[in-house]
Design a protein around this motif. Structure first.
Motif, mmCIF file in Angstrom:
data_model
loop_
_atom_site.group_PDB
_atom_site.id
_atom_site.type_symbol
_atom_site.label_atom_id
_atom_site.label_comp_id
_atom_site.label_asym_id
_atom_site.label_seq_id
_atom_site.Cartn_x
_atom_site.Cartn_y
_atom_site.Cartn_z
ATOM 1 N N GLN A 108 41.994 43.748 49.401
ATOM 2 C CA GLN A 108 42.637 43.445 48.533
ATOM 3 C C GLN A 108 43.220 40.938 48.260
ATOM 4 O O GLN A 108 42.979 40.589 47.386
ATOM 5 C CB GLN A 108 44.388 43.526 48.141
ATOM 6 N N LEU A 109 43.551 40.659 49.659
ATOM 7 C CA LEU A 109 44.248 39.736 49.497
ATOM 8 C C LEU A 109 42.428 38.969 49.063
ATOM 9 O O LEU A 109 42.706 37.689 49.126
ATOM 10 C CB LEU A 109 44.215 39.383 50.972
ATOM 11 N N LYS A 110 41.587 39.327 50.311
ATOM 12 C CA LYS A 110 40.422 38.123 49.959
ATOM 13 C C LYS A 110 39.679 38.471 48.568
ATOM 14 O O LYS A 110 39.554 37.669 47.398
ATOM 15 C CB LYS A 110 39.107 39.076 50.145
ATOM 16 N N GLU A 111 39.751 40.009 47.510
ATOM 17 C CA GLU A 111 39.580 39.544 46.469
ATOM 18 C C GLU A 111 40.084 38.319 45.346
ATOM 19 O O GLU A 111 40.075 38.286 44.553
ATOM 20 C CB GLU A 111 40.059 41.302 45.623
ATOM 21 N N GLU A 112 41.720 38.484 45.760
ATOM 22 C CA GLU A 112 43.014 38.108 45.173
ATOM 23 C C GLU A 112 42.444 36.221 45.068
ATOM 24 O O GLU A 112 42.132 35.308 44.659
ATOM 25 C CB GLU A 112 44.414 37.575 45.597
ATOM 26 N N LYS A 113 41.753 35.585 46.518
ATOM 27 C CA LYS A 113 41.270 34.770 46.589
ATOM 28 C C LYS A 113 39.957 34.171 46.170
ATOM 29 O O LYS A 113 40.448 32.950 45.865
ATOM 30 C CB LYS A 113 40.918 34.490 48.256
ATOM 31 N N VAL A 114 39.300 35.494 45.999
ATOM 32 C CA VAL A 114 37.727 34.555 45.440
ATOM 33 C C VAL A 114 38.169 34.551 43.643
ATOM 34 O O VAL A 114 37.795 33.839 43.044
ATOM 35 C CB VAL A 114 36.731 35.730 45.644
ATOM 36 N N ALA A 115 38.791 35.748 43.238
ATOM 37 C CA ALA A 115 39.679 35.625 41.574
ATOM 38 C C ALA A 115 40.166 33.938 41.867
ATOM 39 O O ALA A 115 39.935 33.403 41.045
ATOM 40 C CB ALA A 115 40.660 36.391 41.398
ATOM 41 N N ALA A 116 40.979 33.415 42.705
ATOM 42 C CA ALA A 116 41.745 32.234 42.335
ATOM 43 C C ALA A 116 40.661 31.248 42.874
ATOM 44 O O ALA A 116 40.903 29.778 41.869
ATOM 45 C CB ALA A 116 42.792 31.755 43.327
ATOM 46 N N LYS A 117 39.930 31.196 43.656
ATOM 47 C CA LYS A 117 38.524 30.116 43.652
ATOM 48 C C LYS A 117 37.706 30.435 42.127
ATOM 49 O O LYS A 117 37.587 29.312 41.932
ATOM 50 C CB LYS A 117 37.720 30.442 44.490
ATOM 51 N N LYS A 118 37.845 31.469 41.550
ATOM 52 C CA LYS A 118 37.060 31.620 40.059
ATOM 53 C C LYS A 118 37.808 30.505 39.058
ATOM 54 O O LYS A 118 36.635 30.086 38.824
ATOM 55 C CB LYS A 118 36.316 32.402 40.619
ATOM 56 N N ALA A 119 38.973 30.963 39.511
ATOM 57 C CA ALA A 119 39.581 30.449 38.006
ATOM 58 C C ALA A 119 39.419 28.838 37.932
ATOM 59 O O ALA A 119 40.210 28.120 36.996
ATOM 60 C CB ALA A 119 41.138 30.998 38.161
ATOM 61 N N LYS A 120 40.135 28.487 39.369
ATOM 62 C CA LYS A 120 39.487 27.085 39.449
ATOM 63 C C LYS A 120 38.462 26.466 39.329
ATOM 64 O O LYS A 120 39.122 25.345 38.526
ATOM 65 C CB LYS A 120 40.430 26.679 41.112
ATOM 66 N N ALA A 121 37.295 27.173 39.357
ATOM 67 C CA ALA A 121 36.113 26.088 39.293
ATOM 68 C C ALA A 121 36.300 26.502 37.364
ATOM 69 O O ALA A 121 35.032 26.003 37.396
ATOM 70 C CB ALA A 121 34.938 27.388 39.922
ATOM 71 N N GLU A 122 36.640 27.566 36.824
ATOM 72 C CA GLU A 122 36.795 27.790 35.791
ATOM 73 C C GLU A 122 37.395 26.380 35.016
ATOM 74 O O GLU A 122 36.954 25.888 34.075
ATOM 75 C CB GLU A 122 36.816 29.046 35.095
ATOM 76 N N GLU A 123 38.656 26.401 35.760
ATOM 77 C CA GLU A 123 39.700 25.077 35.079
ATOM 78 C C GLU A 123 38.639 23.859 35.235
ATOM 79 O O GLU A 123 38.673 23.205 33.987
ATOM 80 C CB GLU A 123 40.881 25.145 36.137
ATOM 81 N N LYS A 124 37.880 23.479 35.932
ATOM 82 C CA LYS A 124 37.034 22.519 36.646
ATOM 83 C C LYS A 124 36.425 22.020 35.589
ATOM 84 O O LYS A 124 36.049 21.094 34.521
ATOM 85 C CB LYS A 124 36.490 22.249 38.360
ATOM 86 N N GLU A 125 35.124 23.044 34.970
ATOM 87 C CA GLU A 125 34.779 22.904 34.205
ATOM 88 C C GLU A 125 34.987 22.988 33.087
ATOM 89 O O GLU A 125 34.240 22.170 31.969
ATOM 90 C CB GLU A 125 33.815 24.798 34.209
#
Length: 108
Positions: free
Chosen positions: A43-60
């Protein structure tokens, strides 16, 4: 606190059946705790990946907005610098000439 050798208790009859049931439940509990640890790590790994993806989407999203604005990099940095320091832009800055000797806000 008692010290010394602990005497082994030998169960018989109904007590033996209950003791075996308790031991089985303790083993199941241990397995369940191990499984919980494993699932929580996933679960922690999935949350970390989701946060990284959200940050990348925000940058885009920000990059697209910058491209669509038509402003140069220097203009954008200058604008951001003003916002951070609290300096108002010329558009929002209002100047009024108020004479402290005359009071125009009197209510009668």
């Amino acid at each position: 606190m008692p010290r010394g050798v602990r005497k082994e208790i030998e169960y018989t009859g109904k007590a033996l059946k209950v003791y075996e049931k308790v031991k089985k439940l303790e083993a199941d509990l241990k397995e369940a705790k191990e499984e919980l640890k494993k699932v929580y790590k996933e679960q922690l790994k999935e949350e970390k990946v989701a946060a990284k993806k959200a940050k990348a989407e925000e940058k885009e999203k920000i990059l697209k907005a910058i491209d669509a604005s038509g402003k140069s990099v220097d203009e954008i940095l200058q604008f951001l610098g003003k916002e951070k320091t609290g300096i108002k832009s010329k558009e929002t800055e209002k100047t009024t000439d108020i004479d402290p000797d005359t009071d125009t806000n009197t209510e009668e």
